[in-house]
Design an enzyme around this catalytic site. Structure first.
Site, short mmCIF file in Angstrom:
data_model
loop_
_atom_site.label_atom_id
_atom_site.label_comp_id
_atom_site.label_asym_id
_atom_site.label_seq_id
_atom_site.Cartn_x
_atom_site.Cartn_y
_atom_site.Cartn_z
N SER A 106 0.84 -1.19 0.00
CA SER A 106 0.00 0.00 0.00
C SER A 106 0.89 1.25 0.00
CB SER A 106 -0.93 -0.04 1.22
OG SER A 106 -1.91 0.97 1.15
N ASP B 176 -8.59 -6.35 -4.75
CA ASP B 176 -8.22 -5.06 -4.15
C ASP B 176 -8.89 -3.96 -4.97
OD1 ASP B 176 -7.07 -2.77 -3.15
OD2 ASP B 176 -5.01 -3.53 -3.23
N HIS C 22 -7.86 -5.14 -0.36
CA HIS C 22 -6.58 -4.47 -0.14
C HIS C 22 -5.80 -5.07 1.03
CE1 HIS C 22 -3.77 -1.20 -0.56
NE2 HIS C 22 -3.96 -0.79 0.68
N ASP C 23 -6.51 -5.46 2.06
CA ASP C 23 -5.87 -6.01 3.26
C ASP C 23 -5.09 -7.30 2.99
OD1 ASP C 23 -6.24 -4.20 5.22
OD2 ASP C 23 -7.89 -5.23 6.22
N ARG D 175 -11.73 6.22 10.33
CA ARG D 175 -11.32 4.82 10.32
C ARG D 175 -12.38 3.93 9.67
NH1 ARG D 175 -7.19 1.40 9.87
NH2 ARG D 175 -7.46 -0.46 11.11
#
Lengths: 375, 375
Positions: A155, A319, A352-353, A225
């Site tokens: 990232s 992602d 993405h994680d 968040r």
């Protein structure tokens, strides 16, 4: 003290102080600064086996291992870095560093501004990926590392690896650019702007000088968040993990009813307890600003021309924050420059994680790349 | 007074009062309520040409035409409804209605609660798509419409059309379900939850009783709108329209720098001026709750079995809020029930908002469907 198999074991963060001023992208200058870092493994006699591990939005210098007497204090990339792991600390000397402006001990908005004797707050300058890389280069000097065998990250960390390749081509042997993009899309920026707006308009933000008021803009930070979290996970993964599952039943109120709601709230609550809002604002700005092709009129090939190292670029199929298509832009620009580039598009459902998880194919690619290119 | 070509011209909203209590999904009862509505065209002698147009999150009964002396007061679906338009008011009698709890004149959280003599605020019940449909059926009674030739809507409006087909099969000839889904995904709910959290934690929210304080939780409402807005537009459309274009240059501050930032802020600002936060909370809940298959153990085919009307289902290729795959779930369930269903997947770059635009292929599909099935 028995460490978990494959763990680097108990680690201790270190602090490095830099007295020379650091000129920043914005034109501002930091008169002096400190960086928190950790190292894993041993720097060899030739000083040729160092790998710099760059962190993304909410992580730190604590990449691997754990802190003595602190259960569940594993580093954020502990599955990647350790003895026998893809970044094998039996061979490599890995370095983690908390970036400038981060909120885990490096010089940051909560630090004392020498000019005023009070926390910097909103007077802390806006820092960029390039500024971080410059500060990391100072840390390399401090550690006696002339050239990193590799700089790697996922990232925003991948963007730092890319920036290293452009900015210090003679000081980097390999760049591992994982789940990254050559710049943020309008949609990426839009999500960051929502997060910032939530923090900036929180009455407890006090123009960034909230430290003096004994409060924190936790409401804004929680919203920030939550928004971010949604973009880290794929739609399908969220569907599989939470779907429309209810906690108890419909209660016709605004209390959390669906599992996904309480999950998001819980994660946001936890995050707002340990993260600093001024840091969040600045890190999202660093993301927005990152755009090596800005100085080449949008031409990424020309922007990457200075890079001479070898590259491993990795993306993940689901992602949607930094999609494989964005990673392929980097690959194409490198190929256009006839650089040595390997590319892997990993089939992973997590979004993405995925760059933080240990999908076997993903870890095998990193492992074999490092084994092949760094022997 | 010259109206624009194809416009229904000057229109006037009307108000209908209902004295019989309305039992809601939550178990609560509204003792009485009012609905704002508008009509366009003429109800024929057989009362067989009425089309109900249902609105989505932020719209109202003002579907078409304009208000006398108010420039730029065009209805939200003016390109769809009017003489010679797909919903041709030379043939049809179109009805727009502000849903219960909406903030454009129908009974809503800002209305006076007869039990207290003060605005309902947070005591206003949570209403569902089914409640809206029941209230709309009362309006149909009021207008002497036994059976709608069609009920239509986009997004949340499409869900109402679907609910009509299930709930009042004998009172609907056609359901036009546009840019909708059979229920919200975990990701959809997550975005709604961020919006709600922003409103609920705004200090000016005052537990929903902000009317008494002379304030509005505009900060929260703005964030809610920004989050929503991102999901209405496709990534590619946002990229084409805004990309990484800067307003002036990098200013290394948190003021808007990219065009996308100022666009989002401007839209959010405008929205927070006219929309009510309590309404926003409730409409997002109605979206989250909508799930006709909840009572059939997740089996959408069985949930749609009561529906006997003909269907036109439309989706848009770049809609990532309610993707074509979600629309096809509805189509499949209808086909499984051997219902008469037409399906069109429209190639459109705009994302979810495409349902409000006049893409020629899209409008041609609606036009020809209505011409073919309602002659």
């Amino acid at each position: 003290m028995t460490a978990a198999p494959g763990s680097v074991g108990i680690v201790q963060p270190q602090r490095a102080s830099f007295g020379d001023p650091l000129r920043l992208s914005s034109g501002a200058t930091l008169p002096a600064f400190e960086l928190m870092y950790e190292t894993y493994g041993t720097l060899n006699a030739e000083r040729s086996n160092a790998i710099l591990v760059c962190h993304a939005l909410n992580a730190s210098h604590h990449v691997a291992g754990e802190y003595a007497g602190q259960p569940a204090s594993e580093g954020w990339w502990d599955n990647m870095v350790g003895p026998g792991k893809p970044v094998d600390t039996a061979r490599f000397f890995a370095v983690g560093v908390n970036n400038l402006g981060g909120c885990f001990g490096s010089t940051e908005p909560a630090s004392i501004n020498p000019a005023t004797g009070k926390p910097w707050g909103s007077d802390f300058p806006i820092v960029t990926v390039e500024d971080w890389v410059d500060a990391q280069a100072r840390l390399a000097d401090h550690l006696g590392i002339e050239r990193f065998a590799a700089v790697m990250g996922g990232s925003l960390g991948g963007m730092q690896a890319l920036s290293w390749a452009i900015r210090y081509p003679e000081r980097i042997g390999n760049a591992l650019v994982i789940a990254a993009a050559p710049n943020l899309s309008a949609q990426n920026i839009a999500f960051n702007e929502v997060a910032r707006a939530a923090i900036l308009t929180d009455p407890d933000f006090h123009d960034g000088h909230y430290y003096a008021y004994g409060v924190k803009p936790v409401r804004g930070l929680r919203i920030a968040r939550m928004v971010g979290h949604i973009t880290y996970i794929s739609d399908e993964q969220m569907g599989e993990k939470f779907g429309r599952t209810l906690r108890e039943g419909l209660n016709y109120s605004f209390a959390p009813e669906f599992e996904i709601e309480s999950y998001l709230r819980y994660q946001a609550e936890k995050f707002s307890e340990y993260f600093d809002a001024n840091t969040y604002l600045r890190i999202t700005k660093a993301l927005d600003y990152f755009d090596p092709a800005l100085v080449t009129g949008g031409n990424l090939t020309r922007a990457l021309a200075p890079a001479s190292c070898r590259f491993l670029v990795i993306s993940f199929t689901t992602d949607w924050r930094f999609s494989p298509a964005r990673a392929r832009e980097i690959v194409k620009a490198l190929v256009d420059n006839r650089r040595d580039v390997s590319y892997a598009e990993i089939l992973a459902p997590h979004g993405h994680d995925a760059f933080l998880l240990d999908t076997p194919q993903y870890h095998a690619v990193v492992r074999s790349y490092l084994e092949r290119t760094l022997r």
